[in-house]
Design a protein around this motif. Structure first.
Motif, PDB file in Angstrom:
ATOM      1  N   ARG A 105      -4.264  13.562   4.026  1.00 38.97           N
ATOM      2  CA  ARG A 105      -3.519  12.343   4.329  1.00 38.97           C
ATOM      3  C   ARG A 105      -3.521  11.417   3.113  1.00 38.97           C
ATOM      4  NH1 ARG A 105      -7.606   8.285   7.679  1.00 38.97           N
ATOM      5  NH2 ARG A 105      -6.322   6.734   6.630  1.00 38.97           N
ATOM      6  N   ARG A 146       0.863  -1.175   0.000  1.00 41.02           N
ATOM      7  CA  ARG A 146       0.000   0.000   0.000  1.00 41.02           C
ATOM      8  C   ARG A 146       0.899   1.224   0.000  1.00 41.02           C
ATOM      9  NH1 ARG A 146      -3.903   1.168   5.006  1.00 41.02           N
ATOM     10  NH2 ARG A 146      -1.960   1.759   6.036  1.00 41.02           N
ATOM     11  N   ASP A 189       0.371   5.888   3.727  1.00 43.49           N
ATOM     12  CA  ASP A 189      -0.850   6.396   4.358  1.00 43.49           C
ATOM     13  C   ASP A 189      -0.421   7.291   5.519  1.00 43.49           C
ATOM     14  OD1 ASP A 189      -3.357   6.888   5.287  1.00 43.49           O
ATOM     15  OD2 ASP A 189      -3.853   4.837   5.802  1.00 43.49           O
ATOM     16  N   ASP A 224     -11.435   1.965   8.509  1.00 41.73           N
ATOM     17  CA  ASP A 224     -11.808   3.318   8.110  1.00 41.73           C
ATOM     18  C   ASP A 224     -13.230   3.361   7.555  1.00 41.73           C
ATOM     19  OD1 ASP A 224      -9.802   5.187   8.778  1.00 41.73           O
ATOM     20  OD2 ASP A 224      -8.471   4.289   7.288  1.00 41.73           O
ATOM     21  N   ARG A 248     -12.494   6.113  15.030  1.00 46.61           N
ATOM     22  CA  ARG A 248     -12.030   4.771  15.395  1.00 46.61           C
ATOM     23  C   ARG A 248     -11.057   4.775  16.567  1.00 46.61           C
ATOM     24  NH1 ARG A 248      -8.185   3.102  10.202  1.00 46.61           N
ATOM     25  NH2 ARG A 248      -6.813   1.965  11.603  1.00 46.61           N
ATOM     26  N   MET A 302      -7.768   0.815  -1.827  1.00 41.72           N
ATOM     27  CA  MET A 302      -8.337   0.531  -0.513  1.00 41.72           C
ATOM     28  C   MET A 302      -9.736   1.123  -0.571  1.00 41.72           C
ATOM     29  SD  MET A 302      -6.246  -0.775   1.821  1.00 41.72           S
ATOM     30  CE  MET A 302      -6.772  -0.202   3.422  1.00 41.72           C
ATOM     31  N   GLU A 340     -12.296   2.401   1.477  1.00 44.03           N
ATOM     32  CA  GLU A 340     -12.512   2.789   2.881  1.00 44.03           C
ATOM     33  C   GLU A 340     -13.254   4.110   3.033  1.00 44.03           C
ATOM     34  OE1 GLU A 340      -8.571   2.589   4.673  1.00 44.03           O
ATOM     35  OE2 GLU A 340      -7.668   3.600   2.978  1.00 44.03           O
TER      36      GLU A 340
END
Ligand code: PEP
Ligand code: MG
Length: 755
Positions: A538, A512, A515, A635, A645, A609, A611
């Motif tokens: 982000r 990935r 992040d 997420d 979260r 991803m 999310e």
């Protein structure tokens, strides 16, 4: 204050007189009175007072020169109350020319202090704890200088030793009242590395009593410092060499630490403190206290976390100065030791070695270096346990239950027996799972699931072979970026990714891209703080706005793959166009590599991803473009339910097994299957057997999870009739209840599913 070395400066004369007072054979309170008189005279202040911390976080006036005498032992302020309370609360000095106009000024009539306008106060610190406050006041609106502040801080070190000696307030008094006697207690904390262990408490006591504060000969002290620094640097080198850690991020962490040990700024500040009249060890202590006061106010989490590294180094240096070198900790540690510390640096953890069974910290956060090393060593860690050090007695029995974010001191027999039983069961289960490790995760009705691990450290790759997983479903690339002091260059990154692929040994790995941003701050990446970092600038947003960064990372991945297949995905995609732009960057890098004649990956698979909920309404367009999707349920759930979260108050508010969540997941799986796109779930839920059963039942054939979950999920799969479970669950997706957990648990129980 910083007068040239040599000759006896007025400040050094003051230090000597303080030393003599402290050494006098007089009751502690008398020594305190003489001290305040001396300071008042020396600093030309009408008032000098000492407040000492008593039980219940109360600061009591113990001695004064200038305030009314009847206020002694009668004036009390809570931490945070008034200016004195403010100094204690923030552990930092306060210098005010007009103290009474400060919003925190609290007037105490019994002191008669209304006639004094200016105030300078410093905390009396020891081992990072506030033991009291030292204050001077003047009638005029005096502007205290930096040197005044420094001088008072140095003087406060003497008072710290006096307060710590227990002669003013007995140490028993400071022990929190719920921990008196031998009552069992339960403390709560934050799980920084999961696991449950039963063991014996060992207290980490880095605090060395400073027997000498005032130097006779500054040059000789500077010489001692130089020798000790060399000795410490050698010892740190040896420690790193002996650590037997895989080459990778753990090593990077310790290398950063070695850099700290050679930091000139730090050593120069210590030398300055020595030149002002302190011994080498007192100089180190003073710089340590100053740094702690400064950094603990920092909003940058990276800086705050570096505090434990710096504390660790300072303690190490003091140990070199006060004894023959490092403390021989390994030999002292009993079997089954659970270490209790305020904070700990990674090298200190290594000092204790692998014999450590568990770790309890009063501070700490999931990204702190000590936790990353603890993970590598497989040591469970419970952090943020308030007052752990004063509550725990060395040698007593502890149950450290990081899985449930709690610990028990002096547990009752029945609790101990219950935990022992649970650990025995876990052990039996582990052995049973080991027996099926090499059997495929095929359901009773013949459906093969693909079980993969989530990884973020090179060392995690070890678990790939051990668990028998199919591959790495999610390789989080940010950790190496977070533990370094500068951006890793393309070569560094390529080397790391190459090692990941080498260790995966042909099994598929999905990288990935970074992040970072939001709460995952990089030390060298100074951006404005954000109000709402989880939804801020982000992940791919940074990658697209700073394409050079993403290009370098992708370049490194292409280079690492060499001729092997490369699979990569982009985090936090909210619109199909973001994926397309990211693919454009990938294309540029592939062309660049081709133009240079570099080997290209055998094949490149790209995915997102999933999310951010907005993507759910773009599935047809998205699925035409991607090779795969990976559902980040951590997420996705937080954005779907608008529920942070990381907020402990919300953790149990919305169940991931809510019908709405499962229905959305069913839609994704169905759409992906129809489009011929593979779909994985890589959020935490995939690692829970019951949740994994639900995911398989709504159509997912590929799951990616923390490595220890592979065994239990494999056992679940091998006991599941998927066709039946699918029918059962499909009828429930519109159920009006908030969670299907109980129904699924009962279903598993009735059908002999190991979930
Ligand atoms: C997720 O969001 O589910 C996920 C796997 O990514 P991370 O936990 O790294 O945000
Ligand atoms: Mg995520």
């Amino acid at each position: 204050m910083r007068e040239p070395a040599g000759g006896l400066t007025p400040f050094r004369r003051l230090l000597r007189r303080l030393r003599d007072i402290m050494a006098a054979d007089l009751p502690a309170e008398q020594r305190l009175e003489q001290t305040v008189s001396l300071i008042a005279a020396d600093m030309v202040a009408e008032v000098c007072s000492v407040y000492v911390m008593r039980a219940g976080e109360v600061l009591e006036l113990f001695a004064t020169r200038g305030l009314r005498h009847e206020a002694v032992h009668s004036t009390r302020l809570r931490v945070g109350e008034g200016l004195v309370g403010d100094i204690a609360a923030h552990a930092r000095p306060l210098a005010l020319a007009d103290a009474q106009s400060h919003p925190n000024f609290a007037y105490r009539p019994e002191t008669g202090e209304e006639i004094y306008h200016s105030l300078l106060g410093v905390p009396i610190l020891r081992g990072g704890r506030v033991l009291g406050v030292l204050v001077v006041q003047n009638r005029t609106q005096r502007h205290y200088t930096e040197d005044d502040v420094e001088a008072l801080q140095t003087i406060a070190m003497f008072l710290a030793e006096l307060a710590a000696s227990g002669e003013l307030v007995s140490p028993e008094e400071r022990r929190p009242s719920d921990g008196t006697g031998l009552m069992p207690i339960r403390l709560e904390g934050l799980a920084l590395n999961p696991g449950i262990v039963i063991g014996v408490a060992v207290l980490h006591e880095p605090g060395v009593v400073l027997t000498r504060i005032v130097a006779e000969d500054p040059e000789a002290e500077l010489d001692r410092l130089r020798q000790a620094v060399l000795g410490m640097q050698d010892a740190v080198d040896d420690l790193i060499a002996a650590a037997d850690l895989a080459h990778g991020e753990e090593r990077d962490i310790l290398e950063t630490y070695r850099m700290f040990a050679q930091d000139h700024g730090w050593i120069t500040r210590i030398a300055e403190a020595i030149r002002s009249g302190l011994t080498a060890e007192a100089g180190v202590q003073k710089v340590k206290d100053d740094t702690r006061a400064r950094l603990s106010q920092a909003t940058d989490p990276y800086l705050r976390e570096r505090l434990s590294d710096l504390d660790d180094l300072a303690n190490r240096l003091i140990a070199h100065l006060t004894s023959s070198g490092e403390r021989p900790r390994r030999e002292r540690v009993p079997d089954l030791a659970i270490l209790v510390a305020r904070s700990l640096g990674p090298a200190e953890l290594l000092d204790y070695g692998r014999r450590l069974h568990g770790l309890v910290l009063e501070e700490g956060s999931a990204t702190s270096h000590v936790c990353i090393v603890a993970r590598a060593l497989g040591i469970p860690v419970l952090g943020r346990v308030a007052n752990a050090l004063v509550r725990v007695e060395a040698g007593e029995t502890l149950i450290l239950d990081a899985d449930n974010e709690q610990m028990f001191l002096r547990p009752r027999e029945d609790i101990l027996a219950a935990y022992q039983e649970m650990l025995n069961n876990r052990d039996r289960r582990r052995r049973a799972l080991a027996l099926i490790r090499d059997l495929p995760p095929v359901t009773l009705d013949g459906v093969r699931l693909s079980l993969n691990i989530n990884a973020g450290l090179l060392i995690d790759l070890r678990n790939l072979a051990e668990s028998g997983a199919d591959g790495v479903g999610l390789y989080r690339t940010e950790i190496p970026f977070m533990v370094r002091s500068s951006f890793p260059d393309v070569n560094n990154q390529a080397e790391l990714y190459r090692r990941v692929l080498d260790q995966a040994d042909g099994r598929p790995v999905t990288f990935r891209t970074l992040d970072i941003g939001g709460d995952k701050a990089l030390p060298y990446w100074h951006e404005e703080g954000e109000e709402n970092p989880a939804m801020g600038w982000r992940a791919i947003r940074i990658g697209l706005d700073r394409p050079a960064l993403l290009r370098q990372q992708i370049r490194a991945m292409i280079r690492a793959a060499g001729g092997r297949p490369l699979s990569l995905m982009f985090p936090l995609i909210a619109q199909v166009s973001e994926f397309e732009r990211a693919c454009g960057i990938l294309q540029l890098e592939l062309e660049r590599a081709a133009a240079r004649g570099a080997p290209l990956p055998e094949r490149v698979s790209t995915g997102v991803m999933l999310e951010v909920p907005s993507l759910l309404w773009q599935l047809p367009a998205l699925l035409r473009k991607v090779d795969f999707v990976s559902v980040g349920t951590n997420d996705l759930q937080q954005f779907l339910f608008a529920s942070d979260r990381g907020n402990p108050r919300l953790v149990h508010r919305y169940d991931i097994l809510a019908p709405v969540m499962l229905k959305i997941l069913a839609n994704i799986a169905e759409a992906a299957e129809a489009a011929g796109v593979s779909a994985t779930v890589c959020g935490e839920m995939a690692g829970e057997p019951l949740e994994a059963m639900a995911l398989a039942s709504v159509g997912f054939r590929s799951l990616s999870m923390a490595p220890p979950a592979i065994g239990p999920v494999r056992a679940m799969a091998r006991s599941l009739d998927l066709g039946q479970a699918r029918k059962f669950l499909s009828l429930l997706l519109d159920a009006p209840e908030p969670s299907l957990r109980a129904r699924l648990q009962n279903y598993a129980l009735d059908h002999g599913i190991v979930a």
